[in-house]
Design an enzyme around this catalytic site. Structure first.
Site, short mmCIF file in Angstrom:
data_model
loop_
_atom_site.label_atom_id
_atom_site.label_comp_id
_atom_site.label_asym_id
_atom_site.label_seq_id
_atom_site.Cartn_x
_atom_site.Cartn_y
_atom_site.Cartn_z
CB ALA A 88 8.32 0.10 9.43
CE1 TYR A 133 3.28 5.00 3.21
CE2 TYR A 133 2.31 2.84 2.81
CZ TYR A 133 2.16 4.20 3.03
OH TYR A 133 0.90 4.76 3.07
CB THR A 167 8.37 12.89 5.18
OG1 THR A 167 9.12 13.90 4.51
CG2 THR A 167 6.89 13.20 5.02
CB ALA A 189 2.99 10.37 4.13
CG PHE A 206 -3.93 10.07 -5.12
CD1 PHE A 206 -4.99 10.37 -5.97
CD2 PHE A 206 -3.95 8.84 -4.45
CE1 PHE A 206 -6.05 9.49 -6.14
CE2 PHE A 206 -4.99 7.96 -4.61
CZ PHE A 206 -6.06 8.28 -5.45
CB ILE A 207 -5.44 11.04 -0.64
CG1 ILE A 207 -5.13 9.66 -1.22
CG2 ILE A 207 -6.75 11.00 0.16
CD1 ILE A 207 -4.88 8.59 -0.18
CG ASP A 232 -4.85 -1.33 4.07
OD1 ASP A 232 -3.80 -0.81 3.62
OD2 ASP A 232 -5.65 -1.96 3.34
CD GLU A 233 0.52 -0.50 2.01
OE1 GLU A 233 1.73 -0.77 2.06
OE2 GLU A 233 -0.03 -0.01 1.01
CG ASP A 268 6.53 -10.76 -5.67
OD1 ASP A 268 5.96 -9.65 -5.78
OD2 ASP A 268 6.05 -11.72 -5.04
CE LYS A 324 0.90 6.96 6.85
NZ LYS A 324 0.67 8.44 6.71
P1 NAD Z 1 1.18 11.24 -2.29
O1 NAD Z 1 2.55 10.65 -2.28
O2 NAD Z 1 0.41 11.30 -3.57
O3 NAD Z 1 1.22 12.74 -1.71
C1 NAD Z 1 1.98 13.08 -0.59
C2 NAD Z 1 2.02 14.60 -0.51
O4 NAD Z 1 2.77 14.96 0.65
C3 NAD Z 1 2.71 15.27 -1.71
O5 NAD Z 1 1.96 16.39 -2.14
C4 NAD Z 1 4.06 15.70 -1.15
O6 NAD Z 1 4.59 16.86 -1.80
C5 NAD Z 1 3.71 15.97 0.30
N1 NAD Z 1 4.89 15.86 1.20
C6 NAD Z 1 5.79 14.84 1.22
N2 NAD Z 1 6.74 15.10 2.14
C7 NAD Z 1 6.40 16.30 2.72
C8 NAD Z 1 6.96 17.08 3.76
N3 NAD Z 1 8.09 16.70 4.40
N4 NAD Z 1 6.35 18.23 4.11
C9 NAD Z 1 5.20 18.63 3.48
N5 NAD Z 1 4.64 17.94 2.48
C10 NAD Z 1 5.22 16.77 2.12
O7 NAD Z 1 0.38 10.42 -1.19
P2 NAD Z 1 -1.17 10.01 -1.13
O8 NAD Z 1 -1.35 8.74 -1.86
O9 NAD Z 1 -1.99 11.19 -1.46
O10 NAD Z 1 -1.30 9.68 0.42
C11 NAD Z 1 -1.68 10.69 1.37
C12 NAD Z 1 -1.73 10.07 2.76
O11 NAD Z 1 -2.66 9.01 2.77
C13 NAD Z 1 -0.39 9.47 3.21
O12 NAD Z 1 -0.23 9.75 4.59
C14 NAD Z 1 -0.57 7.97 2.98
O13 NAD Z 1 0.21 7.23 3.89
C15 NAD Z 1 -2.05 7.81 3.24
N6 NAD Z 1 -2.72 6.70 2.55
C16 NAD Z 1 -2.58 6.54 1.20
C17 NAD Z 1 -3.27 5.51 0.56
C18 NAD Z 1 -3.19 5.33 -0.93
O14 NAD Z 1 -3.76 4.34 -1.45
N7 NAD Z 1 -2.56 6.22 -1.69
C19 NAD Z 1 -4.08 4.63 1.30
C20 NAD Z 1 -4.19 4.82 2.69
C21 NAD Z 1 -3.52 5.87 3.30
P1 TYD Z 2 0.79 0.02 -5.23
O1 TYD Z 2 -0.14 0.77 -6.10
O2 TYD Z 2 2.26 0.38 -5.23
O3 TYD Z 2 0.18 0.09 -3.74
P2 TYD Z 2 0.62 -0.72 -2.39
O4 TYD Z 2 1.92 -1.38 -2.61
O5 TYD Z 2 0.71 0.40 -1.39
O6 TYD Z 2 -0.51 -1.67 -2.12
O7 TYD Z 2 0.67 -1.51 -5.58
C1 TYD Z 2 -0.57 -2.19 -5.54
C2 TYD Z 2 -0.31 -3.64 -5.80
O8 TYD Z 2 0.13 -3.79 -7.17
C3 TYD Z 2 0.81 -4.24 -4.96
O9 TYD Z 2 0.46 -5.58 -4.62
C4 TYD Z 2 2.02 -4.21 -5.86
C5 TYD Z 2 1.43 -4.39 -7.24
N1 TYD Z 2 2.17 -3.73 -8.34
C6 TYD Z 2 2.46 -4.45 -9.51
O10 TYD Z 2 2.14 -5.65 -9.63
N2 TYD Z 2 3.12 -3.80 -10.51
C7 TYD Z 2 3.52 -2.50 -10.42
O11 TYD Z 2 4.16 -1.97 -11.37
C8 TYD Z 2 3.18 -1.77 -9.24
C9 TYD Z 2 3.57 -0.33 -9.08
C10 TYD Z 2 2.49 -2.42 -8.23
#
Ligand code: NAD
Ligand code: TYD
Length: 352
Positions: free
Chosen positions: A160, A158, A98, A81, A10-11, A133-134, A288, A162
């Site tokens: 822990a 997760y 990972t 990740a 995603f990111i 931030d988690e 929950d 990170k």
């Molecule tokens: P995501 O799960 O959408 O994507 C993770 C990517 O990493 C995938 O493309 C996957 O194929 C790849 N991957 C997983 N294991 C791998 C490995 N062993 N070797 C190579 N590639 C591998 O995650 P995201 O939401 O895009 O998050 C990206 C980063 O940002 C992560 O480090 C996450 O902890 C951090 N982050 C995410 C959020 C959020 O809200 N999604 C917020 C803050 C930080």
């Molecule tokens: P999520 O998108 O999984 O992100 P994170 O747990 O990393 O913050 O969840 C965001 C918030 O939404 C979290 O408090 C859990 C809640 N949640 C639901 O209430 N229902 C759901 O089906 C999911 C996936 C998350």
């Protein structure tokens, strides 16, 4: 050029697309294509010589050594990740492999590479670690937002994993001098967000007429940031961040989950009305999440003060764009809802 890990997720995918749109500097994109990685996210880069996709694992030291030697990137931006808290509760092993072992492997490869550089190349090399931030734990309703000096109190497998990776990155700077930066960002949302996370799951379920699962009382608070703002923050850190420093990134946008779900229902009611009635009729409170963190909030004043970064999107503009993107990309949603996705939905929601 730069080496990005996890750039099919995603990111990472948003970062690669934005990078090539704004910087014109080639990217080597290393991704294992787990369930969360998707080549379709990068389809618009087909035939673009500035994007080299490598299907591989960050735990594969020989592969990383080869990529660093061959491409000589000036920076590594590490997104790869396992990223979903609920999956980490059902199966933490892959998170340790990972997030901890993978980051360790990447740091060791980066250290060996960096130590072999000289002059300007050595002085300007960067390893940027993308974190969350988690790691800081859960806030009470009146607690101040997380600053970069907040103690680490991770509560899920997760967070822990990170936190462990953040500590490794810190130690590789302190002990070996590796020029690292770390960003701890709040919850992102936007295009290409996998529909296991709250916002895309609610949109996908609503459009399919399925229940909208709200964990517990729905009053848990997250601080939401539009994904392209996270990408611009990382670019700012790469450009002018100080090695060894940590930057918190957030949207100044705290919202309880139930408000997010109601906002999505209202936007869908406006943009794709359902003859059966408002999508809010589908809201369903479910059991929950174990150990569910109550509140996250980021104090993003350091990155604003030192690097001049602020989010460009408000929540109103970002969430509207996001809903419009999902409505226009129903094919993408259908493709990622594979057999493996359906198994996950069964595992996480049926017993709730
Ligand atoms: P995501 O799960 O959408 O994507 C993770 C990517 O990493 C995938 O493309 C996957 O194929 C790849 N991957 C997983 N294991 C791998 C490995 N062993 N070797 C190579 N590639 C591998 O995650 P995201 O939401 O895009 O998050 C990206 C980063 O940002 C992560 O480090 C996450 O902890 C951090 N982050 C995410 C959020 C959020 O809200 N999604 C917020 C803050 C930080
Ligand atoms: P999520 O998108 O999984 O992100 P994170 O747990 O990393 O913050 O969840 C965001 C918030 O939404 C979290 O408090 C859990 C809640 N949640 C639901 O209430 N229902 C759901 O089906 C999911 C996936 C998350």
């Amino acid at each position: 050029m730069i080496l990005v890990t996890g750039g099919a997720g995603f990111i990472g995918a948003n970062f690669v697309l934005d990078w090539l749109a704004t910087r014109d500097e080639p990217v080597v994109n290393l991704d294992a294509l787990t369930y969360a990685g998707n080549r379709e996210n990068l389809a618009s880069l087909e035939g673009d010589a500035r994007h080299v996709f490598v299907h591989g694992d960050i735990c594969d030291r020989a592969l990383i050594d080869r990529l660093l030697a061959e491409h000589q990137p000036r920076a590594i931006v590490h997104f790869a990740a396992e990223s979903h808290v609920d999956r980490s509760i059902h199966g933490p092993g892959e998170f340790m492999r990972t997030n901890v072992e993978g980051t360790f492997t990447l740091l060791e490869a980066a250290r060996a590479h960096w130590q072999g550089l000289e002059g300007e190349a050595k002085a300007t090399f960067r390893f940027h670690h993308v974190s969350t931030d988690e790691v800081y734990g859960s806030l009470g309703p009146l607690d101040p937002a997380f600053t970069e000096t907040k103690t680490y109190e991770p509560n899920s497998p997760y967070s822990a994993s990170k936190a462990a990776s953040d500590h490794l990155v810190r130690a590789w700077h302190h002990t070996y001098g590796l020029p690292v930066t770390t960003s701890n960002c709040s919850n992102n949302y936007g295009p290409y967000h996998f529909p296991e996370k709250l916002i895309p799951l609610i949109i996908a379920n609503a459009l399919a007429g399925k229940p909208l699962p709200v964990y517990g009382d729905g009053q848990q608070i997250r601080d939401w940031l539009y994904v392209t703002d996270h990408c611009s923050a990382i670019r700012a850190i790469l450009d002018a961040g100080t090695p060894g420093e940590v930057y918190n990134v957030g949207g100044w946008n705290e919202k309880p989950n139930i408000d997010i779900v109601k906002t999505l229902c209202a936007l869908l009611d406006e943009l794709k009305p359902d003859p059966a009635g408002s999508y809010s009729r589908l809201i369903t409170y479910v059991a929950d999440r174990p150990g569910h963190d109550r509140r996250y909030a980021i104090d993003a004043r350091k990155i604003e003060r030192e690097l001049g970064w602020r989010p460009a999107e408000t929540f109103d503009t970002g969430i509207r764009k996001t809903v419009a993107w999902y409505l226009a990309h129903q094919d993408w949603v259908a493709h990622v809802q594979s057999g493996a996705y359906r198994e996950w939905v069964e595992k996480n929601y049926t017993a709730r």
